[in-house]
Design an enzyme around this catalytic site. Structure first.
Site, short mmCIF file in Angstrom:
data_model
loop_
_atom_site.label_atom_id
_atom_site.label_comp_id
_atom_site.label_asym_id
_atom_site.label_seq_id
_atom_site.Cartn_x
_atom_site.Cartn_y
_atom_site.Cartn_z
N ALA A 82 1.04 -1.24 0.00
CA ALA A 82 0.16 0.21 -0.04
C ALA A 82 0.96 1.25 -0.01
O ALA A 82 0.52 2.18 0.63
CB ALA A 82 -0.94 0.03 1.25
N ALA A 83 1.92 1.03 -0.73
CA ALA A 83 2.97 2.26 -0.72
C ALA A 83 3.26 3.10 -2.06
O ALA A 83 3.74 4.12 -1.97
CB ALA A 83 4.23 1.76 -0.10
N ARG A 122 -3.27 7.29 -10.73
CA ARG A 122 -4.36 7.33 -11.74
C ARG A 122 -5.57 7.74 -10.91
O ARG A 122 -6.71 8.05 -11.34
CB ARG A 122 -4.53 5.91 -12.40
CG ARG A 122 -3.66 5.62 -13.21
CD ARG A 122 -3.39 3.99 -13.45
NE ARG A 122 -2.59 3.26 -12.60
CZ ARG A 122 -2.41 1.78 -12.56
NH1 ARG A 122 -2.86 1.40 -13.77
NH2 ARG A 122 -1.77 1.23 -11.78
N GLY A 175 -1.51 -7.80 -15.54
CA GLY A 175 -0.38 -8.58 -15.86
C GLY A 175 -0.86 -10.03 -16.50
O GLY A 175 -1.92 -10.41 -15.90
N ARG A 211 -29.29 15.79 15.85
CA ARG A 211 -28.17 15.99 15.87
C ARG A 211 -27.43 15.13 16.90
O ARG A 211 -27.91 14.50 17.63
CB ARG A 211 -27.84 17.55 15.83
CG ARG A 211 -28.23 18.10 14.40
CD ARG A 211 -28.00 19.56 14.50
NE ARG A 211 -27.06 20.07 14.84
CZ ARG A 211 -26.67 21.19 15.59
NH1 ARG A 211 -27.82 21.91 15.83
NH2 ARG A 211 -25.49 21.54 16.28
N ALA A 233 -45.68 23.64 18.34
CA ALA A 233 -44.92 23.83 17.22
C ALA A 233 -44.54 25.40 17.28
O ALA A 233 -44.94 26.00 18.15
CB ALA A 233 -46.36 24.08 16.18
C1 UD1 Z 1 -0.20 -5.03 -10.34
C2 UD1 Z 1 0.44 -6.26 -11.03
C3 UD1 Z 1 -0.24 -6.95 -12.03
C4 UD1 Z 1 -1.62 -7.20 -11.50
C5 UD1 Z 1 -2.26 -6.05 -10.93
C6 UD1 Z 1 -3.62 -6.56 -10.04
C7 UD1 Z 1 2.83 -5.70 -10.64
C8 UD1 Z 1 4.30 -5.50 -11.37
N1 UD1 Z 1 1.79 -5.99 -11.11
O1 UD1 Z 1 -0.24 -4.17 -11.33
O2 UD1 Z 1 0.35 -8.05 -12.58
O3 UD1 Z 1 -2.38 -7.81 -12.55
O4 UD1 Z 1 -1.60 -5.36 -9.85
O5 UD1 Z 1 -4.38 -5.66 -9.60
O6 UD1 Z 1 3.10 -6.06 -9.55
N2 UD1 Z 1 2.88 -0.40 -4.47
C9 UD1 Z 1 3.74 -0.13 -3.54
N3 UD1 Z 1 4.95 0.23 -4.03
C10 UD1 Z 1 5.41 0.63 -5.28
C11 UD1 Z 1 4.27 0.41 -6.05
C12 UD1 Z 1 3.05 -0.23 -5.90
O7 UD1 Z 1 3.43 -0.31 -2.23
O8 UD1 Z 1 6.43 0.98 -5.21
C13 UD1 Z 1 1.20 -0.98 -4.09
C14 UD1 Z 1 0.29 0.09 -4.28
O9 UD1 Z 1 0.16 0.91 -3.43
C15 UD1 Z 1 -0.94 -0.97 -4.60
C16 UD1 Z 1 -0.26 -2.18 -5.22
O10 UD1 Z 1 0.85 -2.38 -4.71
O11 UD1 Z 1 -1.89 -1.00 -3.59
C17 UD1 Z 1 -0.39 -2.54 -6.72
O12 UD1 Z 1 0.32 -1.38 -7.42
P1 UD1 Z 1 -0.38 -0.83 -8.81
O13 UD1 Z 1 0.80 0.11 -9.23
O14 UD1 Z 1 -1.95 -0.56 -8.71
O15 UD1 Z 1 -0.02 -2.20 -9.71
P2 UD1 Z 1 -0.85 -2.58 -10.93
O16 UD1 Z 1 -0.46 -1.73 -11.96
O17 UD1 Z 1 -2.40 -2.52 -10.67
CA CA Z 2 -3.53 -1.88 -8.77
#
Ligand code: UD1
Ligand code: CA
Length: 475
Positions: A11-12, A17, A148, A340, A387
């Site tokens: 979640a980093a 987008r 992917g 409230r 009222a």
């Molecule tokens: C990723 C997968 C993809 C898969 C999809 C499913 C990779 C390279 N790709 O793509 O194959 O089909 O999820 O939903 O893993 N995050 C970090 N640090 C980073 C980058 C991302 O913690 O440096 C976390 C984001 O906060 C997010 C999660 O990883 O919660 C996925 O990252 P995101 O960029 O959304 O990957 P996708 O392009 O969706």
């Molecule tokens: Ca994603």
């Protein structure tokens, strides 16, 4: 369920987008930040430790995790210093695991619909195949754009995961099997695989997905676990957020319907709300937070309940708003009432249209049926508030309390200037401004004496008419 298993939830990321100043995983789905659901799923699957990898928007995410899972003891965070990709993020999570035995489940913080069972199914598949080092969920749908893809060899074995942006040929683009992002790996393998990652791809990032080709290139087996596509949608933008929110609310509504609740189309019941049997929720009502509704209550069209505690058999008529308040059994509220925070409406009490209460208690059977402001009040059982009554609770500096005794009667259009007490059974004459306490059983009346002038209306009309005509002539 899953012994010796650490969940690593990513979640980093920047969540570009989403185009938002709020970190992606804090956007709300069914009333809760996205990240709540993956953490909940990991605990539901029975993982004995959960590591949430945070980075972008770290303080706010950590605060949420701490406030909501802090007492649990199983949930921790770890920090990815820079968003260098999902592989790098996983590494910072896995680095917190001191041993090499057991396994890790890795999944993404932006996939809120998956459940503990979906995770457990992948773990089970790894358990069933001692020669495999890694099991991954896979989904197959007609349009896997953005995900992917699972690349298999001629004999059907998984070879690698190729990201959308790294697809090279039409054959690769035609692959309908995709990666929803649940990985269960043996820890020893995982640590090795993560340290081997290289950022040689379209985005120049360390991809977690590359642990698959790392395994297969050295001859290790990777198991694919066919999974439910409809719960694996990731949230990358607001359109997907809307899709997932809709699906989550539909899941919640379905659950309550199986428990004997009627929920009409268009009503919204968020996660965490609790409903009793034979409750009816009409269209466009919204129930959120810690709201609970007792057996047989009706929440009519357009009501908004936030952290409301609604008792059995209560009727909330259309468009009533209840916030941080309690409505006891069989009370009737609305239409268009506004309760409230800290309002407590007693059993069988009535609060009618255009009545606003704040930090006010009404005991059993008390009534305020029309047009009133009741702030900082304590209203006894059976009292009747006419009222147009106003509790004047604020002097510009402090709030003061108005007390109205049991079975007292407050005539219409009265003002009670707090602090003031009206005794049990007392009677306030219509249009009275009450500034002094009224003893029990007394009548308080404070208005100018009425005078009737016989025949005066006709004389007055004649005079006014004459004035109008003489004004016209002189124009
Ligand atoms: C990723 C997968 C993809 C898969 C999809 C499913 C990779 C390279 N790709 O793509 O194959 O089909 O999820 O939903 O893993 N995050 C970090 N640090 C980073 C980058 C991302 O913690 O440096 C976390 C984001 O906060 C997010 C999660 O990883 O919660 C996925 O990252 P995101 O960029 O959304 O990957 P996708 O392009 O969706
Ligand atoms: Ca994603």
């Amino acid at each position: 369920m899953l012994e010796k298993t650490t969940a690593v939830i990513l979640a980093a990321g920047l969540g570009k987008r989403m185009n938002s100043s709020l970190p992606k995983v804090l956007h709300l789905v069914a009333g809760r930040p996205l990240i709540h659901f993956p953490v909940h799923a990991a605990l539901e699957a029975g993982c004995d430790k959960v590591v949430v990898v945070v980075g972008h928007g770290r303080e706010r995410i950590e605060k949420f995790i701490f406030n909501n899972f802090g007492t649990n003891g199983k949930v921790k965070t770890s920090v990815q210093k820079e968003p260098l990709g999902t592989g790098d993020a996983t590494r910072s999570g896995v680095d917190t695991i001191g041993h090499n035995t057991g396994r890790a489940v890795i999944f993404y913080g932006d996939v809120p619909l998956l459940t503990g069972q979906d995770i457990a199914a992948v773990a089970k598949a790894l358990d069933a195949d001692p020669s495999a080092v890694l099991a991954i969920a896979t989904c197959t749908t007609d349009d896997p754009f953005g995900y992917g893809r699972i690349v298999r060899d001629a004999s059907g074995h998984i070879v690698e995961i190729r990201e959308q942006r790294d697809l090279r040929t039409d054959t690769e683009r035609a692959i309908k099997e995709w990666n929803p992002g649940i990985y269960v790996a043996r820890l020893g393998f995982l640590k090795e695989a993560l340290s081997s990652l290289k950022p040689n791809n379209a985005q120049g990032e360390y991809y977690l997905t590359d642990i698959v080709s790392f395994a297969t290139q050295r001859g290790d087996r990777v198991v694919g676990v066919p999974s439910r596509a409809d719960v694996m949608c990731g949230v990358n933008d607001r359109a997907q957020l809307a899709d997932v929110d809709r699906a989550m609310c539909a899941r919640i509504a379905h659950h309550w319907r199986t428990q004997g609740v009627t929920i009409r189309d268009g009503a919204r019941v968020e996660d965490g709300v609790v409903l009793g049997r034979d409750v009816t929720i009409e269209s466009f009502a919204v129930l959120r937070g810690t709201t609970s509704v007792g057996e047989g209550a009706t929440i009519d069209v357009g009501c908004v309940l936030t952290n409301a505690d609604v008792g059995q058999g209560v009727t909330l008529k259309p468009y009533s708003i209840v916030t941080d308040s309690i409505v006891r059994a069989r009370a009737q509220i609305g239409p268009f009432s506004h309760l409230r925070p800290k309002s407590i409406i007693g059993e069988e009490a009535h609060v009618g249209n255009f009545v606003e209460t704040k930090k006010t208690t009404m005991d059993r059977g008390a009534k305020a049926n029309h047009l009133a402001y009741l702030g900082d009040g304590v209203i006894g059982a059976g009292a009747n508030i006419g009222a147009g009554t106003i509790f004047c609770n604020y002097d510009g500096f402090q709030k003061h309390t108005t007390r109205v005794g049991t079975n007292a009667f407050v005539g219409s259009d009265s003002q009670l200037v707090a602090p003031v007490t009206v005794g049990d059974g007392a009677y306030i004459g219509t249009g009275t401004t009450v500034t002094r306490n009224v003893p029990s059983g007394a009548l308080a009346i404070g208005r100018a004496k009425q005078e009737n002038k016989e025949g005066y209306a006709d004389r007055l009309r004649a005079r006014l008419k004459a004035q109008k005509e003489s004004a016209k002539e002189s124009e």
